[in-house]
Design a protein around this motif. Structure first.
Motif, short mmCIF file in Angstrom:
data_model
loop_
_atom_site.label_atom_id
_atom_site.label_comp_id
_atom_site.label_asym_id
_atom_site.label_seq_id
_atom_site.Cartn_x
_atom_site.Cartn_y
_atom_site.Cartn_z
N ASP A 218 7.06 -4.19 -1.31
CA ASP A 218 6.44 -3.83 -2.59
C ASP A 218 7.33 -4.26 -3.75
O ASP A 218 8.40 -4.85 -3.53
CB ASP A 218 6.15 -2.32 -2.65
CG ASP A 218 4.75 -2.05 -3.20
OD1 ASP A 218 4.45 -2.59 -4.27
OD2 ASP A 218 3.97 -1.34 -2.54
N PHE A 219 6.91 -3.95 -4.96
CA PHE A 219 7.70 -4.29 -6.15
C PHE A 219 8.69 -3.18 -6.49
O PHE A 219 9.77 -3.40 -7.00
CB PHE A 219 6.82 -4.45 -7.39
CG PHE A 219 5.74 -5.47 -7.26
CD1 PHE A 219 6.01 -6.73 -6.78
CD2 PHE A 219 4.45 -5.17 -7.66
CE1 PHE A 219 5.01 -7.67 -6.67
CE2 PHE A 219 3.45 -6.11 -7.56
CZ PHE A 219 3.72 -7.36 -7.07
N TYR A 220 8.22 -1.95 -6.27
CA TYR A 220 8.98 -0.79 -6.74
C TYR A 220 9.19 0.17 -5.58
O TYR A 220 8.54 0.05 -4.55
CB TYR A 220 8.23 -0.08 -7.87
CG TYR A 220 7.98 -0.98 -9.05
CD1 TYR A 220 8.99 -1.21 -9.98
CD2 TYR A 220 6.76 -1.62 -9.22
CE1 TYR A 220 8.77 -2.05 -11.06
CE2 TYR A 220 6.53 -2.47 -10.30
CZ TYR A 220 7.55 -2.68 -11.22
OH TYR A 220 7.34 -3.51 -12.28
N GLU A 221 10.09 1.13 -5.79
CA GLU A 221 10.38 2.11 -4.74
C GLU A 221 9.21 3.09 -4.63
O GLU A 221 9.18 4.13 -5.27
CB GLU A 221 11.67 2.85 -5.07
CG GLU A 221 12.18 3.69 -3.93
CD GLU A 221 13.41 4.51 -4.33
OE1 GLU A 221 14.51 3.95 -4.32
OE2 GLU A 221 13.24 5.68 -4.69
N THR A 222 8.24 2.74 -3.83
CA THR A 222 7.03 3.54 -3.72
C THR A 222 7.34 4.88 -3.08
O THR A 222 8.36 5.05 -2.40
CB THR A 222 5.99 2.84 -2.83
OG1 THR A 222 6.56 2.68 -1.53
CG2 THR A 222 5.59 1.49 -3.37
N GLN B 72 0.87 -1.17 0.00
CA GLN B 72 0.00 0.00 0.00
C GLN B 72 0.90 1.22 0.00
O GLN B 72 2.07 1.15 0.41
CB GLN B 72 -0.94 -0.01 1.22
CG GLN B 72 -2.03 1.05 1.12
CD GLN B 72 -3.19 0.83 2.10
OE1 GLN B 72 -3.29 -0.21 2.73
NE2 GLN B 72 -4.07 1.80 2.21
N ASN B 73 0.38 2.35 -0.45
CA ASN B 73 1.22 3.52 -0.68
C ASN B 73 0.54 4.77 -0.13
O ASN B 73 0.11 5.63 -0.89
CB ASN B 73 1.46 3.63 -2.20
CG ASN B 73 2.52 4.64 -2.56
OD1 ASN B 73 3.22 5.17 -1.69
ND2 ASN B 73 2.64 4.93 -3.84
N PRO B 74 0.44 4.87 1.20
CA PRO B 74 -0.30 6.00 1.77
C PRO B 74 0.33 7.35 1.46
O PRO B 74 -0.34 8.37 1.53
CB PRO B 74 -0.30 5.72 3.28
CG PRO B 74 0.82 4.75 3.51
CD PRO B 74 0.95 3.96 2.25
N GLY B 75 1.61 7.36 1.10
CA GLY B 75 2.26 8.62 0.74
C GLY B 75 1.61 9.26 -0.47
O GLY B 75 1.77 10.45 -0.72
N VAL B 76 0.88 8.47 -1.26
CA VAL B 76 0.13 8.99 -2.41
C VAL B 76 -1.36 8.81 -2.18
O VAL B 76 -2.17 9.71 -2.41
CB VAL B 76 0.55 8.27 -3.71
CG1 VAL B 76 -0.40 8.62 -4.84
CG2 VAL B 76 1.97 8.64 -4.08
N GLY B 77 -1.72 7.62 -1.70
CA GLY B 77 -3.13 7.26 -1.63
C GLY B 77 -3.83 7.73 -0.37
O GLY B 77 -5.05 7.73 -0.30
N GLY B 78 -3.05 8.13 0.63
CA GLY B 78 -3.67 8.52 1.90
C GLY B 78 -4.29 9.90 1.81
O GLY B 78 -3.77 10.80 1.18
N GLN B 79 -5.43 10.04 2.52
CA GLN B 79 -6.07 11.36 2.59
C GLN B 79 -5.15 12.34 3.26
O GLN B 79 -4.45 12.00 4.20
CB GLN B 79 -7.35 11.25 3.42
CG GLN B 79 -8.40 10.45 2.74
CD GLN B 79 -8.83 11.09 1.45
OE1 GLN B 79 -9.48 12.11 1.47
NE2 GLN B 79 -8.45 10.52 0.33
N ASN B 80 -5.19 13.57 2.81
CA ASN B 80 -4.29 14.59 3.34
C ASN B 80 -2.88 14.00 3.37
O ASN B 80 -2.24 13.88 4.42
CB ASN B 80 -4.73 15.05 4.73
CG ASN B 80 -4.05 16.36 5.13
OD1 ASN B 80 -3.10 16.80 4.47
ND2 ASN B 80 -4.53 16.97 6.19
N GLN C 245 7.54 9.69 -7.85
CA GLN C 245 8.43 8.64 -8.33
C GLN C 245 7.84 8.04 -9.61
O GLN C 245 6.76 8.40 -10.02
CB GLN C 245 8.53 7.54 -7.27
CG GLN C 245 9.11 7.99 -5.96
CD GLN C 245 10.60 7.66 -5.86
OE1 GLN C 245 11.43 8.33 -6.45
NE2 GLN C 245 10.93 6.64 -5.12
N ALA C 246 8.58 7.15 -10.22
CA ALA C 246 8.11 6.32 -11.34
C ALA C 246 8.14 7.00 -12.69
O ALA C 246 8.48 8.17 -12.81
CB ALA C 246 6.72 5.74 -11.08
#
Lengths: 837, 272, 200, 301
Positions: A383-387, A357-365, A796-797
């Motif tokens: 994870d697979f990648y450097e999230t 999971q990627n709360p740094g992007v997906g998390g509210q606020n 990233q990415a």
């Protein structure tokens, strides 16, 4: 009707089927959505409504339906509604509706933060004489406490009937009100209401499909309930082609709800022991959880619970020690995602596991959430990648702006590479409760390991560390039944020899007899005496005998496909399917035949092969035992076997914390006042008035524009599984903001140029996509603009963009603490953030 | 018998699964033109946002053998609101401009009717590129040759359909015998006409000698970026050559006249 | 993007296939250039393993093809699946690139406190360290009892057996088996901040 | 955005210049062979100059042509179909036929070149002399001339036989235009060399110039016709860089100006040879610009 979902974009393959219904069978597809999306493009009708006004729209359909000629004259509706729903049930006369209290229900506490639901309860007959005199077992405890049957008025005339309450509750939800509040032309609304009504009945069923467009609201649960009520009133539940379909977002998001890694739930929808309730002892726990539901199939709760605890601790779980219940943790508050980060920011949480999971992007606020990560002592990311989450200390916007410095962040971070789905064996549960096995095709590369490997080996290490402990609080970890060592044959072909056996885990989830370890074919075999284990009772049957994994079945057909995978519970694909037959047990019509009573055989039958969601031998019309529990109490005409009255709930006497019926509240942040009630927003919505989480006022002039966040086909959620892939990155390379030409002209924003979107939480830049697919709404005579942002991007990415969730705010539905991501307010301007052109 | 594809744009959702499935099977990379270097990144980052609806790949290329077009048809009041999608690729024309133009027989038609570029024969002269009336075939700097949809030559010769048709979630792209597909297309067109979609039309029965990959459009072909009346360039070859020969004769005659003053008269023209 | 081995093999295989021509065409003068495929064109083949798409919850069937060296060479829709009938969306169709990607991380990475870069570490070291940190953090922050409101304005001591110092989040793309094992272990540790995307 | 056709992305310094040089060579060869067939001493000087020009120039062209290939090492596929190992030509492809024509023309111009070396006594090889005695040079002059026209014209037909809007809409005139330009630039090249060498009679140069004028007028007429035929598709030729190159470089500097200079040079007492030489340079420049303009403008999106 598709509403609160962009099915064609977010579930493209599922959309194959409604489209087939349209092209091959002439079904009418309707899409109700603020934006004109790829779903709208394929539907017969697109109805734009202002985001967050779904309850009003659906409530108005309810009003339209129950006041229509057809609904009041076609005997089908009456037969279905009076018998299969709680429309005829009488409610406590103390109950006060929102019509009486101008937007709130009776029972609201003096501080206005919570409802007490006593006044919402049913009127009941006298308590029956208990079937047992002395309670020897947990089941006996339930038998002692069976309540009186709810009182009913099948004529629906009594003003305390649920039906009359609903009629009154929704009578002001009119087409005119829809036009005024939703900003949708009356004509279009009527078209939708008429289409649904005309396509429901004995011969036809209508379906309503939704996704997170409904859940991510402060009234999310209530929106879905409105749809369920409408479907119940239209006789569309438990029947082929009917129902309310939730389109969920991840491969086994259903599985991780069923077998919950969610704070409030144990696997199989058993509630987590909760110190706020009376769950001090195992007996307390059972009484608190099971008594209110004992007259449904939940009457078997003790069997499920004992089998769960037995599965946790194996031989150490005994009748004497309440199967280890005392060593099991209890929750003490809301420990869900948003409070987790609030407490993380306060320093309460020291160690953090983030798995896929990627709360740094997906998390509210998200800015708030990323800053909370910096307070951790340690964090493990798999994870697979450097999230973005795993790299928050390295190059996040906060590091780049100098707000945080890498050197000051003391968090120890571990990145453990994960195995891909194709590189491990296991099961997923799809959005239709279908459990499907995926096989391991090869070893994962390098140090990448399956998630199960990680948890299993972490557990092994921890058990070693605690092996010599004699402390009470280490009892659980010491006595954990933790043996999923692979059989040599399972790992013979692979490099990784210590991969745990997924089969053994699934067998434990399924359940088996403790003595001889024989898998249980159905949950009816579960016992409350500790002789059976079952990790999640609802999955029982997936391994019906040793070596037979039904999730592996791969023989489909043209309809139900009972031999493809395994649909929990007990391979039942259409839930509550006893409702597909009339009172006499006959199919409602030839066309809509599914489950029906075969009088000769004395059993319910389903030629399609679907599992029968009812007691197969319980004849239609047969009476239930007033002092029984479970199926004994239910009558032959009670299809909704998980409800303690066997009925579909138009009115929820308990279980929902923000009202027994849905009422229209404005989103927490809204540019307009509530035109229906004086109460502006959900009174019991969850809020966090803390630093870094400022809210906008109602009709805040600084933030006059409605904003909605969503997804596009080409990316997946926070982008971890899509933005790193060149094939997907090039399809949708950069964050963009969809904006109407009207608003763009007003703000001087040009197509494909950069624009800035701003809230009190932060500002981000995006490329403008000026399109007439977005449109301004006229709400009560005032123009309300709406912009839309897909939220897949991060820094990233291979496809980069600002984090949309930097804009959103921590505010949530009171029932399930889902944030309100689908609607809040903002402002926009031309140019890049920070003022650059 | 000729194999082909029928693209029913009326049920295309613009999801681009065909684009990715094509790349997956044919091992095509992301288009290098869509990615660029960015400071502090060890990898290239996509920058090909166009603002043209949801279309960011813009055209067919050596690495994009499929391309989904997005056409937004909305009036100001939104009373007319339509979003059209169409997945485009090589049409495998029966009279193929690229094949006609190829000087080295790198482009051939196989027994299944598909037009196929033999990568080991192509010399990269690029003449086929402007010869295609649909702008399909493209040059790759990396291989020095041209590339385009092969109709999944390897798959169809092994009894499989094309990768895009297989992946297409709604069945908008179907693969099969051209004759069967035409029947299907006719039936679908009739149904749509019956529903009042007057502008619906089939594109590709007659164009370029008949297209093995043909379309059902909901609007005029030009709306979808397809030429209304495509001409296979080589159909003009004879006339073009004749005029050029005539000019040569004129020039020769002019030369004769210019130099005639002291020259002996010869019937040079006759020889030309 | 590099031309990987698979691509190389395929391109050459395709070329070899069409090289076999049974055509006796006159010199020039043809517009058809029809080539008879006298011999079948080679195609990607290998061991086929049934799988499920890792993206959304529709649960489309996939077939993973693995070559003799255990390398995944192809991931496609499974035509037998009654859910998807062989079709996939763009994400599902890209699963191959999710698995085979030059940016995929296959080594354990470690960031020391205050550091600005990753270090490579062994899997064993990391697992031991994580287990050790888990134990330390848990032991330092474990609650057997906690004062809870008694509903009458006072408090009452209740047995809670939990720790608030460790949290776990994610992931709904992990197997049911993992979800089960994970909740089992973490409940045994007393973790109550146990969450998943499933909420969202 | 909709792209109906794609551009081949030919580089101007390869393809357009190849078209130009091929045209000069072919034009010169044609003039040379025609005058040889007409046969007079004065013309002999012209045709010798033409032959000496034609071969070296045509030698440059394959280099340019091959340099623009994506796979230059495979250029021989143009003549042999590798899968069958037999010679190959595609009659529907002007590029294919033209390449063969280029080969034949190259051969013929080589023969003419060698023949002239022998006649001029610059090459002394009894074997070759014997050979040339047996084959009347007029035979290959005629063949070479024919293929010379082909080389000059096919480049235009090649452009016409595409789907690019500018090239397709100007069909069938680019072939003719390139032939006219080839004749004109061929003549100019001859005139220039003769002026340079200062050994030729002014009359001879004058005759070449007369022909050049005719060719240029014809070229001008074709340009006018082309613009009319192309209609709105001629836009790329009237805008931007290629508009400048076409109207400024080709029409004004490359045709109108030299016509004027030739006209002016006709008068007795005018600067004569050097003026003619200047005009010839401009014609050559114009010819190059014509190819660049048409080849490149046709590739604009």
């Amino acid at each position: 009707m598709i509403m609160g979902s962009n099915m064609a974009e977010c579930h493209p393959v599922a959309f194959r089927w409604p489209l087939k219904a349209k092209t091959d069978h002439g079904a009418v597809l309707m899409h109700v959505d603020p934006r004109f999306t790829r779903t709208s493009a394929l539907c017969d009708i697109h109805v734009p409504i202002r985001a967050g006004t779904d309850i009003l729209f659906l409530g108005a359909i309810i009003n339209h339906v129950i006041t229509s000629r057809r609904w009041n004259t076609d005997p089908f509706f009456k037969e279905y509604v009076v018998n299969y729903t709680n429309a005829a049930t009488l409610v406590n006369p103390d109950f006060k509706d929102t019509e009486d209290l101008n937007g709130i229900y009776s029972g609201l506490s003096s501080d206005g933060k919570a409802y007490a639901n006593e006044s919402w309860s049913y009127q009941r007959g006298p308590k029956p004489t208990p079937a047992v005199t002395e309670a020897k077992t947990f089941t006996d405890l339930l038998l002692e406490r069976v309540p009186g049957r709810p009182k009913t008025d099948p004529t629906l005339k009594n003003p305390h009937t649920v039906f009359q309450i609903i009629r009154k509750h929704y009578h002001r939800y009119t087409p005119e009100m829809v036009e005024k509040v939703c900003g949708c032309p009356k004509k279009k609304f009527l078209k939708v209401a008429e289409t649904l009504l005309n396509n429901s009945g004995r011969d036809k069923t209508s379906n309503i499909t939704y996704a997170v467009g409904w859940t991510q609201h402060t009234v999310g649960v209530q929106i879905i309930r409105t749809a369920a009520m409408l479907q119940a009133l239209l006789g569309n539940i438990g029947r082929p082609g009917g129902g309310v379909l939730a389109l969920r977002g991840h491969a086994t998001i259903q599985g991780s709800t069923d077998i919950a890694t969610l704070y409030q739930s144990l696997p199989g929808y058993l509630n987590m022991p909760d110190a706020r309730k009376n769950t001090e002892t195992f007996k307390d726990y059972i009484l608190t959880e099971a008594v209110p539901l004992s007259t449904s199939y939940w009457g078997n709760f003790p069997k499920f619970a004992v089998s769960y605890f037995k599965a946790q601790y194996g031989d150490a779980a005994t009748k004497e020690n309440d199967y280890g219940y005392d060593y099991h943790p209890k929750i003490t508050a809301d420990h869900s995602h948003l409070p987790m980060f609030v407490h993380m920011s306060e320093g309460q949480i020291k160690g953090f596991f983030v798995m896929g999971q990627n709360p740094g992007v997906g998390g509210q606020n998200a800015r708030f959430q990323r800053k909370a990560l910096a307070k951790l002592d340690w964090m493990v990311v798999r994870d697979f990648y450097e999230t973005e989450t795993s790299a928050f200390w390295k190059n996040s916007p906060e590091i780049r702006s100098g707000e945080l410095k890498s050197a000051d962040i003391k968090t120890e971070v571990f990145f453990l590479p994960a195995a891909a789905v194709a590189e491990m064996e296991g099961t997923f549960t799809n959005t239709q409760r279908l459990i499907q096995q995926h096989e391991k095709s090869t070893d994962p590369p390098g140090d990448a390991r399956s998630d199960l490997w990680f948890t299993y080996h972490l557990g092994k290490r921890l058990r070693k560390l605690y092996a010599s402990s004699t402390k009470d609080h280490d009892w659980a970890i010491k006595n954990l039944y933790w043996n999923y060592e692979p059989e040599p044959s399972e790992v013979a072909d692979y490099r990784i020899k210590d991969e745990p056996s997924a089969y053994k885990v699934l067998k434990e989830i399924n359940g088996y007899t403790w003595e001889d370890k024989k898998p249980l074919p159905t949950f009816a075999n579960l016992k409350e005496d500790g002789s059976t284990v079952s990790g999640a009772w609802i999955y029982t049957g997936v391994i019906s005998e040793e070596g037979v994994n039904n999730a592996r079945r791969r023989r489909g057909d043209n309809w139900i496909s009972p031999n493809w995978g395994f649909a929990w519970p007990a391979n039942r694909h259409i839930m509550y399917n006893r409702a597909s037959a009339d009172l006499a047990g006959k199919p409602w019509s030839k066309k809509k035949k599914l489950v029906y009573w075969d009088p000769k055989a004395g059993t319910w039958v389903a030629p399609s092969g679907d599992g029968i969601d009812f007691l197969p031998t319980k004849a239609p019309g047969s009476r239930g035992k007033d002092n029984g529990i479970g199926f004994d109490w239910l009558s032959g005409n009670d299809p909704f076997i998980m409800r303690p009255d066997g009925k579909s709930w138009l009115f929820a006497p308990f279980g929902i914390v923000d009202g027994p019926m849905p009422a229209h509240y404005e989103p927490y942040e809204s540019p307009v006042a509530n035109l229906v009630y004086r109460q502006q927003a959900n009174p019991v919505a969850k809020t966090w008035f803390i630093e870094g989480n400022p809210y906008h006022k109602v009709a805040d002039p600084r933030y006059p524009i409605v904003i909605s966040t969503y997804r596009v086909t080409e990316h997946h959620l926070s982008g971890t599984m899509s933005r790193w892939l060149p094939w997907l990155a090039e399809l949708m390379p950069e964050l963009f903001c969809e904006i109407s030409p009207e608003l763009a002209a007003e703000k001087g924003i040009k197509n494909a140029d950069y624009m800035t979107i701003e809230t009190a939480r932060g500002e981000i830049q995006a490329r403008a996509l000026v399109t007439r697919r977005m449109q301004p709404f006229t709400i009560n005579g005032k123009t309300v603009h709406e912009v839309g942002l897909p939220w897949h991007w991060g820094w990233q990415a291979r496809a980069e963009g600002d984090v949309v969730n930097n804009l959103s705010v921590l505010v949530a539905d009171p029932n399930v603490t889902i944030h309100e991501g689908k609607v809040f307010t903002c402002n926009v301007r031309a140019g890049k953030r920070g003022g650059a052109a | 018998m000729a194999k082909g594809m029928f693209v029913d744009t009326s049920i295309c959702t613009g999801c681009k699964a065909c684009q990715v499935a094509c790349k997956e099977w044919n091992s095509l990379p992301g288009d290098p033109a869509h990615f660029r270097r960015v400071p502090d990144r060890p990898y290239r980052v996509a920058f090909n946002f166009t603002g043209d609806s949801y279309d960011n790949t813009v055209k067919l290329s050596a690495t994009d053998w499929r391309h989904v077009r997005f056409i937004e048809q909305f009036n100001e009041s939104r009373s007319e609101a339509r979003w059209l999608f169409s997945s485009d690729s090589c049409k495998h024309c029966n009279d193929a401009g690229c094949l006609n133009a190829c000087p080295v027989k790198a482009i051939v038609r196989t027994d299944m009717g598909n037009v196929f570029v033999q990568q080991d024969v192509c010399i990269g002269c690029k003449y086929c590129i402007p010869a295609c009336p649909y702008g399909v075939i493209s040059f790759s700097e990396k291989t020095g040759t041209v590339h385009k949809c092969t109709l999944c030559n390897d798959r169809i010769h092994n009894g499989l359909g094309t990768a895009c048709a297989k992946a297409c979630p709604t069945g908008s792209i179907s693969f099969g015998e051209v004759a069967d597909l035409r029947k299907k297309a006719d039936a679908r067109l009739a149904r749509l006409k019956g529903l009042g979609f007057e502008k619906a039309n089939i594109y590709g029965y007659n164009e370029a000698g008949g297209l093995n990959v043909f379309y059902l459009f909901m609007d005029r072909p030009s709306v979808y970026g397809q030429p209304e009346a495509p001409v296979v360039p080589q159909q003009r070859l004879m006339s073009s050559t004749a005029v050029t020969v005539a000019s040569a004769v004129v020039v020769a005659a002019a030369a004769m006249i210019s130099f005639r003053e002291r020259g002996e008269k010869k019937k040079e023209e006759v020889k030309l | 993007m590099k031309v990987d081995r698979r691509q190389f093999i395929k391109i050459s295989a395709g070329a070899v296939g069409t090289a076999v021509i049974a055509e006796a065409e006159a010199f020039g003068a043809d517009t058809g250039h029809i080539q008879e495929e006298a011999q079948k064109v080679p195609i990607k083949t290998g061991r086929q393993v049934p799988s499920v798409c890792p993206y959304c919850a529709v649960g489309c069937g996939q077939i993973v093809t693995v070559d003799d060296h255990g390398k995944i060479i192809d991931i496609q829709g499974n035509p037998d699946s009654p859910i998807s009938q062989g079709t996939l969306c763009p994400k599902g169709a890209a699963t191959y690139q999710l698995v085979n990607n030059d940016l995929r991380i296959t080594k354990v990475r470690y960031r020391a406190p205050g550091s600005d870069h990753w270090e490579d570490k062994s899997l064993d070291w990391a697992m031991d360290r994580v287990a050790e940190l888990t134990r330390k953090t848990r032991d330092a922050n474990f609650h057997e009892f906690q004062d809870m409101p008694d509903g009458k304005g006072g408090t009452v001591k209740k047995r809670v057996m939990n720790t608030y110092a460790i949290a776990s989040l994610g992931g709904a793309t992990m197997n049911n088996e993992w979800n089960y094992a994970h909740q089992k272990l973490f409940h045994a540790l007393g973790v109550v901040y146990l969450e998943n995307q499933a909420r969202i | 955005m909709s792209f109906e056709t794609q551009a081949p992305h030919w580089e101007w310094y390869y393809i357009a210049i190849y078209f130009f040089i091929g045209g000069v060579s072919a034009g010169a060869y044609f003039i040379g062979s025609l005058l040889e067939l007409l046969g007079s001493d004065k013309h002999r000087q012209i045709s010798r100059t033409a032959y000496y020009l034609a071969f070296p120039l045509i030698c440059v062209t394959p280099v340019l042509l091959i340099a623009d290939l994506g796979r230059p090492e495979r250029f021989w596929h143009l003549f042999f179909y590798t899968k069958e190992g037999i010679p190959y030509m595609n009659f529907t492809s002007p590029l294919s036929v033209g390449t063969w024509a280029l080969l034949v023309f190259g051969g013929m111009s080589l023969l003419s070149f060698l023949n002239n070396l022998i006649i001029d006594g610059r090459l002394k090889s009894p074997a070759l002399e014997g050979l040339f005695r047996h084959v009347p040079h007029k035979v290959y002059a005629v063949i070479g001339s024919f293929f010379g026209f082909f080389v000059a014209g096919y480049t235009g037909v090649l452009l016409n036989i595409t789907a690019r809007p500018l090239w397709a809409s100007t069909d069938p005139l680019i072939g003719s235009l390139f032939i006219a330009s080839a004749a004109s630039t061929g003549a100019a090249a001859i005139a220039l060399v003769m002026a340079w060498q200062k050994i030729s009679s002014r009359d001879a140069i004058k005759e070449v110039v007369v022909f050049d004028r005719v060719a240029m007028v014809f070229e001008l007429a074709l340009i006018a016709a082309m613009i009319v035929v192309a209609g709105r598709y001629s836009a790329p030729l009237s805008k931007g860089l290629y508009g400048l190159i076409f109207w400024g470089g080709t029409v004004v500097i490359g045709i109108l100006l030299p016509l004027g200079l030739y006209w002016y040079g006709r008068r007795p007492g005018a600067a004569g040879v050097s003026l003619t030489a200047l005009a010839a340079v401009l014609v050559l420049f114009g010819g190059a610009m014509l190819r660049i303009a048409i080849v490149q403008a046709g590739q604009l999106q």
